[in-house]
Design a protein around this motif. Structure first.
Motif, PDB file in Angstrom:
ATOM      1  N   SER A   9       0.825  -1.202   0.000  1.00 20.06           N
ATOM      2  CA  SER A   9       0.000   0.000   0.000  1.00 20.06           C
ATOM      3  C   SER A   9       0.864   1.260   0.000  1.00 20.06           C
ATOM      4  CB  SER A   9      -0.914  -0.006   1.233  1.00 20.06           C
ATOM      5  OG  SER A   9      -1.627   1.196   1.331  1.00 20.06           O
ATOM      6  N   GLN A  10       1.921   1.243   0.795  1.00 18.68           N
ATOM      7  CA  GLN A  10       2.782   2.418   0.858  1.00 18.68           C
ATOM      8  C   GLN A  10       3.502   2.657  -0.462  1.00 18.68           C
ATOM      9  OE1 GLN A  10       5.210   1.371   4.215  1.00 18.68           O
ATOM     10  NE2 GLN A  10       3.890   2.422   5.694  1.00 18.68           N
ATOM     11  N   SER A  11       3.796   1.616  -1.180  1.00 13.92           N
ATOM     12  CA  SER A  11       4.548   1.769  -2.425  1.00 13.92           C
ATOM     13  C   SER A  11       3.692   2.224  -3.587  1.00 13.92           C
ATOM     14  CB  SER A  11       5.235   0.437  -2.780  1.00 13.92           C
ATOM     15  OG  SER A  11       4.260  -0.532  -3.123  1.00 13.92           O
ATOM     16  N   THR A  12       2.371   2.243  -3.421  1.00 10.35           N
ATOM     17  CA  THR A  12       1.493   2.666  -4.517  1.00 10.35           C
ATOM     18  C   THR A  12       0.721   3.943  -4.206  1.00 10.35           C
ATOM     19  OG1 THR A  12      -0.282   1.244  -3.664  1.00 10.35           O
ATOM     20  CG2 THR A  12       1.186   0.294  -5.331  1.00 10.35           C
ATOM     21  N   SER A  13       0.959   4.553  -3.065  1.00  6.45           N
ATOM     22  CA  SER A  13       0.217   5.749  -2.673  1.00  6.45           C
ATOM     23  C   SER A  13       1.062   7.015  -2.791  1.00  6.45           C
ATOM     24  CB  SER A  13      -0.260   5.621  -1.215  1.00  6.45           C
ATOM     25  OG  SER A  13      -1.159   4.560  -1.070  1.00  6.45           O
ATOM     26  N   ASP A  14       0.433   8.064  -3.276  1.00  6.76           N
ATOM     27  CA  ASP A  14       1.021   9.412  -3.255  1.00  6.76           C
ATOM     28  C   ASP A  14       2.396   9.470  -3.919  1.00  6.76           C
ATOM     29  OD1 ASP A  14      -1.227  10.184  -1.796  1.00  6.76           O
ATOM     30  OD2 ASP A  14      -0.250   9.701   0.106  1.00  6.76           O
ATOM     31  N   LEU A  15       2.565   8.730  -4.989  1.00  8.31           N
ATOM     32  CA  LEU A  15       3.884   8.676  -5.624  1.00  8.31           C
ATOM     33  C   LEU A  15       4.284  10.006  -6.247  1.00  8.31           C
ATOM     34  CD1 LEU A  15       3.719   5.154  -7.315  1.00  8.31           C
ATOM     35  CD2 LEU A  15       4.646   5.784  -5.082  1.00  8.31           C
ATOM     36  N   ARG A  16       3.319  10.826  -6.577  1.00 12.42           N
ATOM     37  CA  ARG A  16       3.622  12.119  -7.206  1.00 12.42           C
ATOM     38  C   ARG A  16       3.250  13.302  -6.311  1.00 12.42           C
ATOM     39  NH1 ARG A  16       1.942   8.862 -11.653  1.00 12.42           N
ATOM     40  NH2 ARG A  16       3.661   8.598 -13.135  1.00 12.42           N
ATOM     41  N   VAL A  17       2.985  13.027  -5.050  1.00 14.80           N
ATOM     42  CA  VAL A  17       2.696  14.093  -4.089  1.00 14.80           C
ATOM     43  C   VAL A  17       4.000  14.489  -3.415  1.00 14.80           C
ATOM     44  CG1 VAL A  17       1.490  14.707  -1.972  1.00 14.80           C
ATOM     45  CG2 VAL A  17       0.334  13.321  -3.708  1.00 14.80           C
ATOM     46  N   SER A  18       4.343  15.762  -3.489  1.00 12.54           N
ATOM     47  CA  SER A  18       5.604  16.220  -2.904  1.00 12.54           C
ATOM     48  C   SER A  18       5.464  16.621  -1.449  1.00 12.54           C
ATOM     49  CB  SER A  18       6.176  17.395  -3.711  1.00 12.54           C
ATOM     50  OG  SER A  18       5.260  18.477  -3.729  1.00 12.54           O
ATOM     51  N   GLU A  19       4.253  17.040  -1.025  1.00 11.61           N
ATOM     52  CA  GLU A  19       4.070  17.420   0.373  1.00 11.61           C
ATOM     53  C   GLU A  19       2.606  17.554   0.721  1.00 11.61           C
ATOM     54  OE1 GLU A  19       5.095  21.421   1.621  1.00 11.61           O
ATOM     55  OE2 GLU A  19       5.034  22.128  -0.448  1.00 11.61           O
ATOM     56  N   PHE A  20       2.310  17.456   1.992  1.00 11.70           N
ATOM     57  CA  PHE A  20       1.005  17.811   2.558  1.00 11.70           C
ATOM     58  C   PHE A  20       1.241  18.919   3.573  1.00 11.70           C
ATOM     59  CE2 PHE A  20       0.071  13.418   1.254  1.00 11.70           C
ATOM     60  CZ  PHE A  20      -1.175  13.569   0.674  1.00 11.70           C
ATOM     61  N   ARG A  21       0.438  19.981   3.507  1.00 13.10           N
ATOM     62  CA  ARG A  21       0.509  21.040   4.512  1.00 13.10           C
ATOM     63  C   ARG A  21      -0.854  21.153   5.187  1.00 13.10           C
ATOM     64  NH1 ARG A  21       3.049  26.329   1.515  1.00 13.10           N
ATOM     65  NH2 ARG A  21       4.513  25.240   0.148  1.00 13.10           N
ATOM     66  N   PRO A  22      -0.963  20.809   6.425  1.00 12.48           N
ATOM     67  CA  PRO A  22      -2.258  20.926   7.116  1.00 12.48           C
ATOM     68  C   PRO A  22      -2.744  22.378   7.105  1.00 12.48           C
ATOM     69  CG  PRO A  22      -0.722  19.618   8.411  1.00 12.48           C
ATOM     70  CD  PRO A  22       0.081  20.241   7.310  1.00 12.48           C
ATOM     71  N   LEU A  23      -4.048  22.544   6.926  1.00  8.15           N
ATOM     72  CA  LEU A  23      -4.672  23.861   6.964  1.00  8.15           C
ATOM     73  C   LEU A  23      -5.496  23.998   8.236  1.00  8.15           C
ATOM     74  CD1 LEU A  23      -5.992  24.114   3.287  1.00  8.15           C
ATOM     75  CD2 LEU A  23      -3.973  25.248   4.249  1.00  8.15           C
ATOM     76  N   PRO A  24      -5.715  25.221   8.687  1.00 12.03           N
ATOM     77  CA  PRO A  24      -6.621  25.393   9.830  1.00 12.03           C
ATOM     78  C   PRO A  24      -8.027  24.959   9.436  1.00 12.03           C
ATOM     79  CG  PRO A  24      -6.164  27.502   8.792  1.00 12.03           C
ATOM     80  CD  PRO A  24      -5.235  26.512   8.154  1.00 12.03           C
ATOM     81  N   ALA A  25      -8.792  24.482  10.390  1.00  9.67           N
ATOM     82  CA  ALA A  25     -10.190  24.148  10.118  1.00  9.67           C
ATOM     83  C   ALA A  25     -10.957  25.428   9.811  1.00  9.67           C
ATOM     84  CB  ALA A  25     -10.801  23.452  11.330  1.00  9.67           C
ATOM     85  N   PRO A  26     -11.975  25.346   8.951  1.00  8.57           N
ATOM     86  CA  PRO A  26     -12.771  26.544   8.666  1.00  8.57           C
ATOM     87  C   PRO A  26     -13.282  27.224   9.939  1.00  8.57           C
ATOM     88  CG  PRO A  26     -13.340  24.823   7.122  1.00  8.57           C
ATOM     89  CD  PRO A  26     -12.412  24.206   8.126  1.00  8.57           C
ATOM     90  N   ALA A  27     -13.741  26.437  10.892  1.00  5.21           N
ATOM     91  CA  ALA A  27     -14.271  27.023  12.135  1.00  5.21           C
ATOM     92  C   ALA A  27     -13.198  27.805  12.883  1.00  5.21           C
ATOM     93  CB  ALA A  27     -14.850  25.932  13.025  1.00  5.21           C
ATOM     94  N   GLY A  28     -11.948  27.329  12.815  1.00  2.00           N
ATOM     95  CA  GLY A  28     -10.862  28.030  13.491  1.00  2.00           C
ATOM     96  C   GLY A  28     -10.579  29.382  12.863  1.00  2.00           C
ATOM     97  N   LEU A  29     -10.540  29.429  11.541  1.00  4.61           N
ATOM     98  CA  LEU A  29     -10.300  30.698  10.865  1.00  4.61           C
ATOM     99  C   LEU A  29     -11.460  31.657  11.079  1.00  4.61           C
ATOM    100  CD1 LEU A  29      -8.476  32.385   9.048  1.00  4.61           C
ATOM    101  CD2 LEU A  29      -9.590  31.351   7.065  1.00  4.61           C
ATOM    102  N   MET A  30     -12.676  31.132  11.049  1.00  8.63           N
ATOM    103  CA  MET A  30     -13.846  31.989  11.263  1.00  8.63           C
ATOM    104  C   MET A  30     -13.879  32.530  12.690  1.00  8.63           C
ATOM    105  SD  MET A  30     -16.545  29.647   9.114  1.00  8.63           S
ATOM    106  CE  MET A  30     -17.995  30.680   9.298  1.00  8.63           C
ATOM    107  N   ALA A  31     -13.365  31.772  13.640  1.00  6.74           N
ATOM    108  CA  ALA A  31     -13.289  32.267  15.017  1.00  6.74           C
ATOM    109  C   ALA A  31     -12.226  33.348  15.150  1.00  6.74           C
ATOM    110  CB  ALA A  31     -12.993  31.108  15.975  1.00  6.74           C
ATOM    111  N   GLU A  32     -11.135  33.201  14.391  1.00  8.34           N
ATOM    112  CA  GLU A  32     -10.062  34.191  14.435  1.00  8.34           C
ATOM    113  C   GLU A  32     -10.471  35.487  13.747  1.00  8.34           C
ATOM    114  OE1 GLU A  32      -5.277  34.514  13.363  1.00  8.34           O
ATOM    115  OE2 GLU A  32      -6.388  32.681  12.913  1.00  8.34           O
ATOM    116  N   LEU A  33     -11.239  35.365  12.665  1.00 13.24           N
ATOM    117  CA  LEU A  33     -11.732  36.536  11.924  1.00 13.24           C
ATOM    118  C   LEU A  33     -13.258  36.412  11.842  1.00 13.24           C
ATOM    119  CD1 LEU A  33      -9.128  36.651   8.999  1.00 13.24           C
ATOM    120  CD2 LEU A  33      -9.267  38.229  10.939  1.00 13.24           C
ATOM    121  N   PRO A  34     -13.956  36.745  12.908  1.00 14.88           N
ATOM    122  CA  PRO A  34     -15.389  36.459  12.979  1.00 14.88           C
ATOM    123  C   PRO A  34     -16.253  37.415  12.162  1.00 14.88           C
ATOM    124  CG  PRO A  34     -14.677  37.596  14.952  1.00 14.88           C
ATOM    125  CD  PRO A  34     -13.430  37.318  14.162  1.00 14.88           C
TER     126      PRO A  34
END
Length: 369
Positions: A9-34
């Motif tokens: 499974s590991q050898s066939t997944s995300d072979l062309r993905v260079s990175e993942f960057r987690p994003l804030p949850a929508p609710a978190g951003l909306m709380a920061e900028l309400p």
């Protein structure tokens, strides 16, 4: 057995993905900028007013106007302040909505908009872009302006849609099932553009599909993958933007499009985009198209009353400038880095002409009733 399966499974997944960057949850951003109570009222009243114009209850002309895309929030707000003053001046005849596009579809490659690349340098700080877009929408809304945007993909609306009074789906994505499903759950009126070849059928189908209940994959306010069920959007409508077959803003095209909408049981009133294929993306020609539309509107003919609104691309400085994220250089303040726009003085003059046209259209409607 389990180890072999895991390794496979590991050898066939995300072979062309260079990175993942987690994003804030929508609710978190909306709380920061309400969304404040006053701003919520501005957004809601903007949606109601746009809906009333589209339905013909309000006889003003809807004008969606602003930069092709927001790349410099400071210059964008400079423009918004001028537009807010013009909106107040013409409020009896025009319902002015600020165009604030943060995502740009690309035919091949290029800058994808403020959300995708807010620093204009290819760093793709999407978390920062979402923050910048939401902060811009709040500042523009606090000027009293309803705001319009294009929804290009299905994730970002969770971060900004509560601040948007009108939405668009572009010609490249009108045929997309994903976008039709998305619109079925959006809380504001949304227009679908005709296809890049000029075809109306895909937009008619899109309006019908988006007005129906849908179920699809999406995310919730916490950013979790979810099944999204919707009740359908009753406020979909057509935008004429021309196509490879030529412009489609003249009275004949407007009448034919309106008849096609009515035959499908859809809203026969529509919006005309004076830019894109209707002007060949020539900002000088766009001004002429806008004036021709004004003449058509004030004629008071049946097709004139089918035009609920117009779209214009406008910024502080006319034209457009080249930008290369791999080799960024100094930019002219207030000039587009995507499609060419009309300058502010030209745009202000066009607003005056459109206001006059909307005013003169009223007696024709009253005499026909």
């Amino acid at each position: 057995m389990n180890l072999t399966t895991t390794q496979h499974s590991q050898s066939t997944s995300d072979l062309r993905v260079s990175e993942f960057r987690p994003l804030p949850a929508p609710a978190g951003l909306m709380a920061e900028l309400p969304l404040s109570e006053d701003l919520a009222a501005t957004v809601s009243s903007g949606r109601d007013a746009i809906r009333a114009v589209l339905d013909g209850v309000d006889d003003r002309l809807l004008v969606i106007v602003g930069p092709c895309s927001i790349h410099d929030p400071e210059a964008g707000l400079d423009y918004a302040r001028r537009l807010a003053e013009a909106a107040r001046e013409h409020s009896q005849d025009l319902l002015v909505v600020l165009r604030a596009y943060f995502e740009k579809p690309r035919t091949t490659v290029g800058w994808k908009g403020l959300i995708n690349d807010p620093h204009l340098d290819g760093s793709h700080d999407i978390a920062g872009g979402l923050f910048a877009a939401r902060r811009f929408l709040i500042a523009a809304g606090e000027l009293g302006l309803p705001v319009a945007t294009e929804f290009l993909e299905p994730i970002s609306p969770q971060y900004v849609a509560d601040l948007v009074s009108w939405g668009a789906i572009g010609a490249r994505t009108t045929e997309s099932q994903v976008h039709r499903q998305l619109v079925s759950g959006l809380s504001m009126p949304v227009g679908f553009k005709n296809g890049t070849d000029g075809s109306l059928q895909i937009a008619l189908d899109a309006c019908a599909a988006a007005s129906a209940p849908q179920s699809f994959l999406g995310i919730d306010g916490e950013g979790r993958a979810s099944m999204v069920g919707t009740s359908g959007n009753p406020d979909t409508h057509l935008i004429l933007r021309g196509g490879s077959s030529g412009p489609n803003y003249d009275a004949g095209h407007v009448a034919a499009a309106s008849a096609s909408l009515a035959a499908k049981g859809l809203n026969p009133r529509l919006i005309v985009d004076a830019s894109h294929a209707n002007s060949g993306k020539d900002h000088h020609r766009q001004a002429k198209v806008a004036l021709e539309l004004a003449a058509q509107i004030e004629s008071g003919t049946d097709s004139a009353h089918r035009i609920a609104g117009v779209m214009l691309e406008s910024f502080l400085v006319g034209g457009a400038q080249a930008h290369d994220s791999t080799n960024p250089g100094p930019l002219t303040y207030g000039q587009s880095i995507t499609d060419a726009c009309m300058d502010w003085d030209t745009s202000a003059g066009i607003l005056e002409v459109l206001a006059s046209a909307a005013r003169r259209r009223r007696p024709a409607r009253e005499s026909s009733n």
